[in-house]
Design a protein around this motif. Structure first.
Motif, short mmCIF file in Angstrom:
data_model
loop_
_atom_site.label_atom_id
_atom_site.label_comp_id
_atom_site.label_asym_id
_atom_site.label_seq_id
_atom_site.Cartn_x
_atom_site.Cartn_y
_atom_site.Cartn_z
N MET A 257 0.84 -1.19 0.00
CA MET A 257 0.00 0.00 0.00
C MET A 257 0.89 1.25 0.00
O MET A 257 1.79 1.37 0.81
CB MET A 257 -0.89 -0.02 1.22
N ARG A 258 0.64 2.14 -0.89
CA ARG A 258 1.42 3.37 -1.00
C ARG A 258 0.86 4.41 -0.03
O ARG A 258 -0.30 4.78 -0.12
CB ARG A 258 1.35 3.87 -2.44
N PRO A 259 1.69 4.93 0.87
CA PRO A 259 1.20 5.86 1.88
C PRO A 259 1.02 7.29 1.38
O PRO A 259 0.44 8.11 2.07
CB PRO A 259 2.30 5.82 2.94
N SER A 260 1.50 7.60 0.20
CA SER A 260 1.51 8.97 -0.29
C SER A 260 0.11 9.56 -0.41
O SER A 260 -0.87 8.85 -0.63
CB SER A 260 2.20 9.02 -1.65
N SER A 261 0.07 10.89 -0.34
CA SER A 261 -1.21 11.58 -0.46
C SER A 261 -1.64 11.74 -1.91
O SER A 261 -2.78 12.06 -2.19
CB SER A 261 -1.13 12.95 0.22
N VAL A 262 -0.72 11.52 -2.86
CA VAL A 262 -1.04 11.57 -4.29
C VAL A 262 -0.55 10.30 -4.96
O VAL A 262 0.42 9.69 -4.53
CB VAL A 262 -0.42 12.81 -4.98
N ALA A 263 -1.24 9.89 -6.01
CA ALA A 263 -0.89 8.65 -6.71
C ALA A 263 -0.01 8.96 -7.91
O ALA A 263 -0.16 9.99 -8.55
CB ALA A 263 -2.16 7.93 -7.16
N GLY A 264 0.89 8.05 -8.21
CA GLY A 264 1.75 8.17 -9.38
C GLY A 264 3.02 7.37 -9.19
O GLY A 264 3.67 7.51 -8.16
N GLU B 285 5.78 10.20 -0.13
CA GLU B 285 5.72 11.24 0.91
C GLU B 285 4.61 10.91 1.88
O GLU B 285 4.01 9.85 1.77
CB GLU B 285 5.58 12.63 0.28
N SER B 286 4.40 11.78 2.83
CA SER B 286 3.42 11.55 3.89
C SER B 286 3.78 10.30 4.71
O SER B 286 2.92 9.54 5.11
CB SER B 286 2.00 11.43 3.34
N VAL B 287 5.08 10.10 4.89
CA VAL B 287 5.57 8.98 5.70
C VAL B 287 6.31 9.52 6.92
O VAL B 287 7.03 10.52 6.82
CB VAL B 287 6.52 8.04 4.91
N SER B 288 6.12 8.85 8.02
CA SER B 288 6.83 9.22 9.24
C SER B 288 8.23 8.60 9.23
O SER B 288 8.53 7.72 8.41
CB SER B 288 6.06 8.73 10.47
N TRP B 289 9.05 9.03 10.16
CA TRP B 289 10.38 8.44 10.32
C TRP B 289 10.23 6.96 10.66
O TRP B 289 10.93 6.12 10.12
CB TRP B 289 11.13 9.21 11.41
N ILE B 290 9.28 6.64 11.53
CA ILE B 290 9.01 5.24 11.89
C ILE B 290 8.58 4.44 10.67
O ILE B 290 9.01 3.30 10.48
CB ILE B 290 7.95 5.16 13.02
N ASP B 291 7.74 5.02 9.80
CA ASP B 291 7.35 4.34 8.56
C ASP B 291 8.58 4.04 7.70
O ASP B 291 8.71 2.96 7.13
CB ASP B 291 6.40 5.21 7.72
N ALA B 292 9.47 5.03 7.59
CA ALA B 292 10.67 4.87 6.77
C ALA B 292 11.58 3.77 7.33
O ALA B 292 12.14 2.97 6.58
CB ALA B 292 11.42 6.20 6.67
N PHE C 74 5.44 11.95 12.84
CA PHE C 74 4.82 13.00 12.04
C PHE C 74 4.78 12.62 10.56
O PHE C 74 5.76 12.11 10.02
CB PHE C 74 5.61 14.30 12.23
N ARG C 75 3.64 12.89 9.91
CA ARG C 75 3.48 12.67 8.47
C ARG C 75 2.94 13.94 7.83
O ARG C 75 1.98 14.52 8.33
CB ARG C 75 2.48 11.55 8.21
N TRP D 35 11.29 16.80 1.54
CA TRP D 35 12.32 16.69 2.57
C TRP D 35 12.63 15.21 2.75
O TRP D 35 11.77 14.36 2.53
CB TRP D 35 11.81 17.24 3.90
N ASP D 36 13.86 14.90 3.18
CA ASP D 36 14.26 13.52 3.42
C ASP D 36 14.54 13.30 4.91
O ASP D 36 15.30 14.06 5.52
CB ASP D 36 15.55 13.18 2.65
N TRP D 37 13.94 12.25 5.47
CA TRP D 37 14.27 11.85 6.84
C TRP D 37 15.71 11.35 6.88
O TRP D 37 16.16 10.67 5.97
CB TRP D 37 13.37 10.70 7.29
N CYS D 38 16.41 11.68 7.95
CA CYS D 38 17.73 11.13 8.22
C CYS D 38 17.68 10.36 9.53
O CYS D 38 16.74 10.50 10.31
CB CYS D 38 18.78 12.25 8.32
N TRP D 39 18.68 9.56 9.78
CA TRP D 39 18.76 8.76 11.00
C TRP D 39 18.85 9.63 12.25
O TRP D 39 18.25 9.32 13.28
CB TRP D 39 19.96 7.81 10.94
#
Length: 168
Positions: free
Chosen positions: A1-8, A14-21, A155-156, A113-117
């Motif tokens: 399942m794609r978590p993004s707010s837009v399809a493509g 996007e719209s992913v939390s650090w925990i999701d990543a 946060f997402r 933006w990109d999540w970092c460790w």
């Protein structure tokens, strides 16, 4: 399942939390036969640096990859390399539509933006994690190799995504 707010298929996730990543990195590692880089218990995450699995880049790794041997604030002219507030029309764009840096990496600045460790500043912000790169809704000054942002690991939002790294 794609978590993004837009399809493509060519849009950044996007719209992913650090925990999701973190969860994605471990799942991709297992799928490709690598030892997962993270041990996860709820919101507690421990990085096994000896594991060969996929992981989020450290903040230093992210900046090194973004700069790609350059020393300025950007690896090219902003309109040529990034989607940001002045040229994005208020949404994320397909990956690879702007020029890559000299190492062939696209959208290191702008788009999402990109999540970092890394933890941002534990004494002040607790478990907040580092975000790098700027996004489609940001002003030009946020799309620089040195700019940092922080957010809670759960946060997402529609201008935050991630990249994966792997140690060998």
């Amino acid at each position: 399942m794609r978590p993004s707010s837009v399809a493509g298929d060519r849009l950044p996730v996007e719209s992913v939390s650090w925990i999701d990543a973190i969860g994605f990195c471990n799942a991709l590692s297992r799928r490709e036969g690598f030892a997962p880089a993270y041990r996860v218990e709820g919101l507690a995450v421990e990085w096994d640096a000896a594991a060969a699995g996929y992981r989020l880049p450290t903040e230093a790794e992210w900046e090194h990859a973004c700069r790609a041997g350059t020393s300025g604030p950007r690896y090219g002219e902003l309109d040529d390399i990034a989607w940001y507030r002045d040229n994005s029309a208020g949404h994320a764009h397909e990956v690879g539509r702007k020029a890559p840096n000299s190492w062939g990496l696209y959208d290191m600045l702008g788009n999402t933006w990109d999540w970092c460790w890394d933890v941002y500043d534990a004494e002040v912000y607790g478990e907040y994690r580092v975000l790098r790169g700027g996004g489609w809704s940001d002003r030009h000054w946020s799309c620089r190799a040195s700019v940092r942002r922080r957010s809670h690991p759960t946060f997402r939002i529609d201008d935050v995504g991630f990249r994966v790294a792997r140690s060998e």
